[in-house]
Design a protein around this motif. Structure first.
Motif: not given
Length: 297
Positions: A197-203, A212-221
């Motif tokens: 949680p201190q490294l990665i965000t889904l915001e 934080k690093v943004y982990f973008d799983y929503l672009q895959h669409w």
């Protein structure tokens, strides 16, 4: 600024304003030559996919615009296909790439599915971007992503975005809908955020991400796209989206290491590291993973 006729794959193409500078120190004619050298590596993954280009008529220092619809003035030999209300270009060959280069298309973004089998992506793709300057947190997140994927029986290829991030591709059997691949992508994303949680965000909101690093799983669409491997980026450094060996993700690496001036020597040294994605010998079956996730819902 003069014009010049070139012949590519039996097609005659007029290159206009050949001396116009598109990147610092790189004229349009230089750009065309770069595209012909990149074509054998860029085309295999781009072929058959819905193409979006970003055009910079006055070079990287000027204004830009996205182009999805094929221009009315496109030659008849440029392949195209319609999806929804858009008639897309299909980037099938070097001649089309050169023709697009003459339009000052500096970036090439493609869909996750193929026009021949729409709605069924050929990979799981995770887009990892920093919220602040620096590349080490992005590399750490990519390595954690691989660790998680391998615990699920999956593995993939990592590449630079050519900008500030990394992207992880996992080849899959193209028989799963975007809704099904989203289940897996979301599961991986939430697992990583919960564990780190201190490294990665889904915001999605940049203002709310902090450092934080943004982990973008929503672009895959469906209908969305991502920069294709070996596409240059419209940055003053003329960076290129380059596949990496996983062991290269260590302190000191930066996206600026890979540019139009350095990429060819790299290709001679390491070859096409994206071949397991663009021309895969193996694609993963996701059925067992989907069944596992359904029991956790």
């Amino acid at each position: 600024m003069g014009d010049r006729l070139v012949r590519v794959e039996d097609k005659e193409i007029k290159i206009s304003n050949v001396d116009k500078e598109l990147y610092p120190g790189i004229t349009k004619y230089d750009w065309i030559l770069h595209l012909t050298r990149l074509a054998p590596y860029l085309l295999p993954y781009a072929q058959g996919r819905y193409l979006t280009t970003i055009r910079y008529p006055d070079g990287v220092k000027g204004k830009s615009f996205y182009q999805k619809n094929i221009p009315d003035h496109a030659p008849d030999w440029v392949k195209r296909t319609t999806w929804g209300e858009i008639e897309y270009i299909l980037l099938q060959d070097t001649a089309t790439l050169v023709w697009l280069g003459n339009l000052a298309s500096l970036e090439f973004h493609v869909s996750f599915d193929r026009a021949e089998h729409p709605g069924y992506p050929t990979e799981l793709v995770f887009d990892i971007d920093p919220s602040v300057e620096g590349f080490e947190a992005v590399m750490e997140t990519a390595l954690l992503t691989r660790e998680t994927l391998r615990s699920m029986g999956l593995d993939g290829v990592v590449k630079t975005s050519g900008a500030t991030g990394l992207q992880v591709y996992v080849p899959i059997q193209p028989r799963y809908s975007y809704e099904e691949t989203r289940q897996i992508s979301q599961f991986v994303a939430r697992f990583l955020q919960d564990r780190h949680p201190q490294l990665i965000t889904l915001e999605r909101s940049v203002k709310k991400r902090g450092n934080k690093v943004y982990f973008d799983y929503l672009q895959h669409w469906r209908g969305k796209s991502l920069i294709t491997a070996y596409s240059p980026r419209a940055r003053s450094e003329a960076t290129v989206s380059v596949p990496l060996k996983w062991e290269e993700l260590k302190p000191g690496l930066t996206p600026e290491d890979f540019t139009l001036e350095t990429v060819y020597q790299r290709l001679e040294q390491v070859g096409d590291l994206f071949a397991p994605i663009s021309q895969p010998n193996h694609r993963y079956d996701l059925q067992a993973i989907l069944q596992f996730i359904s029991t956790k819902a």
